[in-house]
Design a protein around this motif. Structure first.
Motif, PDB file in Angstrom:
ATOM      1  N   ARG A 208       0.834  -1.207   0.000  1.00 19.78           N
ATOM      2  CA  ARG A 208       0.000   0.000   0.000  1.00 19.78           C
ATOM      3  C   ARG A 208       0.873   1.264   0.000  1.00 19.78           C
ATOM      4  N   ALA A 209       2.035   1.199   0.661  1.00 21.56           N
ATOM      5  CA  ALA A 209       2.901   2.377   0.754  1.00 21.56           C
ATOM      6  C   ALA A 209       3.492   2.763  -0.601  1.00 21.56           C
ATOM      7  N   ARG A 210       3.544   1.844  -1.546  1.00 19.49           N
ATOM      8  CA  ARG A 210       4.076   2.176  -2.871  1.00 19.49           C
ATOM      9  C   ARG A 210       3.209   3.220  -3.572  1.00 19.49           C
ATOM     10  N   ARG A 211       1.941   3.277  -3.229  1.00 20.85           N
ATOM     11  CA  ARG A 211       1.034   4.232  -3.863  1.00 20.85           C
ATOM     12  C   ARG A 211       1.127   5.621  -3.233  1.00 20.85           C
ATOM     13  N   THR A 212       1.758   5.715  -2.070  1.00 21.08           N
ATOM     14  CA  THR A 212       1.817   7.007  -1.356  1.00 21.08           C
ATOM     15  C   THR A 212       3.256   7.429  -1.098  1.00 21.08           C
ATOM     16  N   GLY A 213       4.149   7.174  -2.076  1.00 16.54           N
ATOM     17  CA  GLY A 213       5.538   7.611  -1.933  1.00 16.54           C
ATOM     18  C   GLY A 213       6.254   6.920  -0.805  1.00 16.54           C
ATOM     19  N   TRP A 214       5.945   5.674  -0.587  1.00 11.18           N
ATOM     20  CA  TRP A 214       6.555   4.857   0.452  1.00 11.18           C
ATOM     21  C   TRP A 214       6.282   5.378   1.862  1.00 11.18           C
ATOM     22  N   GLU A 215       5.214   6.114   2.004  1.00 14.12           N
ATOM     23  CA  GLU A 215       4.738   6.513   3.326  1.00 14.12           C
ATOM     24  C   GLU A 215       3.605   5.563   3.731  1.00 14.12           C
ATOM     25  N   ALA A 216       3.762   4.925   4.875  1.00 14.36           N
ATOM     26  CA  ALA A 216       2.764   3.929   5.328  1.00 14.36           C
ATOM     27  C   ALA A 216       1.542   4.656   5.865  1.00 14.36           C
ATOM     28  N   ILE A 217       0.754   5.172   4.946  1.00 14.53           N
ATOM     29  CA  ILE A 217      -0.461   5.871   5.360  1.00 14.53           C
ATOM     30  C   ILE A 217      -1.500   4.885   5.899  1.00 14.53           C
ATOM     31  N   THR A 218      -1.637   3.762   5.200  1.00 13.57           N
ATOM     32  CA  THR A 218      -2.613   2.739   5.586  1.00 13.57           C
ATOM     33  C   THR A 218      -1.862   1.545   6.162  1.00 13.57           C
ATOM     34  N   VAL A 219      -2.154   1.217   7.394  1.00 15.29           N
ATOM     35  CA  VAL A 219      -1.539   0.073   8.059  1.00 15.29           C
ATOM     36  C   VAL A 219      -2.515  -1.100   7.992  1.00 15.29           C
ATOM     37  N   VAL A 220      -2.096  -2.179   7.372  1.00 11.33           N
ATOM     38  CA  VAL A 220      -2.919  -3.378   7.224  1.00 11.33           C
ATOM     39  C   VAL A 220      -2.612  -4.313   8.387  1.00 11.33           C
ATOM     40  N   ARG A 221      -3.637  -4.733   9.067  1.00 17.58           N
ATOM     41  CA  ARG A 221      -3.473  -5.645  10.193  1.00 17.58           C
ATOM     42  C   ARG A 221      -3.975  -7.031   9.815  1.00 17.58           C
ATOM     43  N   GLU A 222      -3.513  -8.017  10.536  1.00 15.14           N
ATOM     44  CA  GLU A 222      -3.880  -9.395  10.261  1.00 15.14           C
ATOM     45  C   GLU A 222      -3.999 -10.170  11.566  1.00 15.14           C
TER      46      GLU A 222
END
Length: 403
Positions: A208-222
């Motif tokens: 997901r961070a690849r779409r926002t300039g490698w900024e982890a805007i969305t954290v995916v949990r599992e």
């Protein structure tokens, strides 16, 4: 200006369901295809719009029951046969004749085309009881309502095993398999995305961070994917358990067929019955299991058989699983051997449930040497003298589900 009196209603106080079922039965015998849905439509139509005349009743029944134009002739013939040359339909409760021996009044229907004309073959005008105030006995119309009783299986579930015949035991075994709907679970190694998960999914978060300039805007949990926990059941088939052996085999078959469980029978030695009890025919499965266990109704060596299970390659099935031991605790092995075997089993198993057919008796205390030695290592000591007890024991499997 005085209010107008309501128009009289046909079949007032009549059991609409009994009327609809009886009329549909006549239509079916005449060759008209009427199903349960159409019968329910007629009952609902009579409740929504009570008929005030025979014409209204005719159209209500016709709209509810007839689906094809070709069936109109059959419907008209049956309706005419039923309601012609009969006493008038009851307009009120007082118009209902007195009860007969069947506790329901039948209107005689003349037969046509060779149909029987015996008395009592008409439609039932079974009336509902009148509503009376508390303590007022004057409103009794003489109608006896059937007493509500529990189903046959519910009544047999509380009967001791020794009082059941083989067909009843087989029927209760089928109900036992139907009751086994849930299964204990454990934490698996696989993970899946879940917003409520406690662990961060690194790969999905970086993707997901690849779409926002490698900024982890969305954290995916599992969270871990739960997997079914293995259940292992050992059933005592010695002489002291003769009355319970057939019923416990039904419980073992429920475990073997519903989920991936390992089941064993033991008396003086251990016998694996997983393959035999997975047969599609319940009777054939029990017969094959009885043939495989050639030491039944003899002595008991619980500690030795527990040690034999742990020493065999099937002992890995116990690791992390729920172990169910069905026995009265009578053991010819010394209590020290039972303590040693249960210590090994406690280290390997997730939970240990002990089913004792005598545990439900009043004043029961585990004074037998084998039972007293095994009790400190058990999570639950459950009574198992009836099928109701076995069904209740299934609920304790849910305590092992992943929370």
């Amino acid at each position: 200006m005085p209010a107008a009196e309501p128009a009289p209603v046909l079949l007032r106080g009549t059991d609409r369901a009994a009327f609809a079922v009886a009329f549909v039965a006549r239509l079916r015998r005449a060759g008209l295809r009427v199903g349960i849905t159409e019968t329910d439509d007629l009952v609902r139509a009579l409740a929504a719009s009570p008929p005030t005349s025979r014409t209204v009743l005719y159209w209500t029944a016709r709209v509810s029951l007839v689906r094809r134009h070709d069936d109109l002739a059959v419907f008209d013939r049956v309706f005419t046969t039923v309601f012609d040359d009969t006493p008038p339909l009851p307009l009120s409760r007082s118009a209902v004749p007195p009860r007969n021996r069947d506790n329901a009044v039948h209107v005689a229907v003349p037969g046509t085309g060779g149909e029987a004309t015996a008395g009592g073959d008409g439609l039932p005008w079974a009336t509902l009881p009148a509503v009376v105030a508390a303590g007022d006995e004057s409103g009794d119309d003489g109608l006896d309502l059937p007493e509500l009783r529990p189903s046959t299986l519910a009544a047999l579930a509380a009967v001791p095993f020794e009082d059941l015949d083989p067909p009843q035991t087989e029927a209760l075994g089928a109900a036992l398999r139907a009751a086994l709907t849930d299964w204990p679970q454990r934490r698996g190694r696989r993970h899946r995305a879940d917003p409520a998960g406690r662990r961060v999914a690194l790969r999905a978060t970086i993707a997901r961070a690849r779409r926002t300039g490698w900024e982890a805007i969305t954290v995916v949990r599992e969270r871990p994917v739960p997997r079914p926990r293995r259940v292992v059941m050992l059933c005592d088939v010695s002489e002291s358990m003769r009355a319970q052996a057939a019923a416990y085999l039904q419980l073992m078959r429920a475990f073997a067929t519903v989920a991936d469980a390992e089941v064993f029978a033991f008396a003086t030695r251990l016998t694996r019955l997983t393959v035999q009890l997975r047969h599609t025919s319940p009777r054939e499965a029990v017969d094959q299991a009885g043939t495989a266990v050639d030491d039944r109704f003899g002595g008991t060596r619980i500690a030795s058989n527990l040690a034999a299970l742990l020493d065999s390659h099937h002992g890995e099935a116990v690791r992390g699983g729920v172990v169910i031991i069905a026995s009265d605790g009578w053991d010819s092995d010394p209590p020290e051997a039972m303590t040693t075997a249960m210590t090994r089993l406690r280290r390997r198993a997730h939970r240990i449930l002990w089913l004792n057919p005598r545990a439900g008796a009043a004043g029961f205390t585990p004074r037998v040497g084998g039972m007293a030695a095994a009790l400190p290592f058990c999570d639950r000591l459950l009574p198992a003298a009836t099928f109701a007890d076995l069904t209740e024991a299934l609920h304790h499997l849910h305590e092992s589900r992943l929370r």
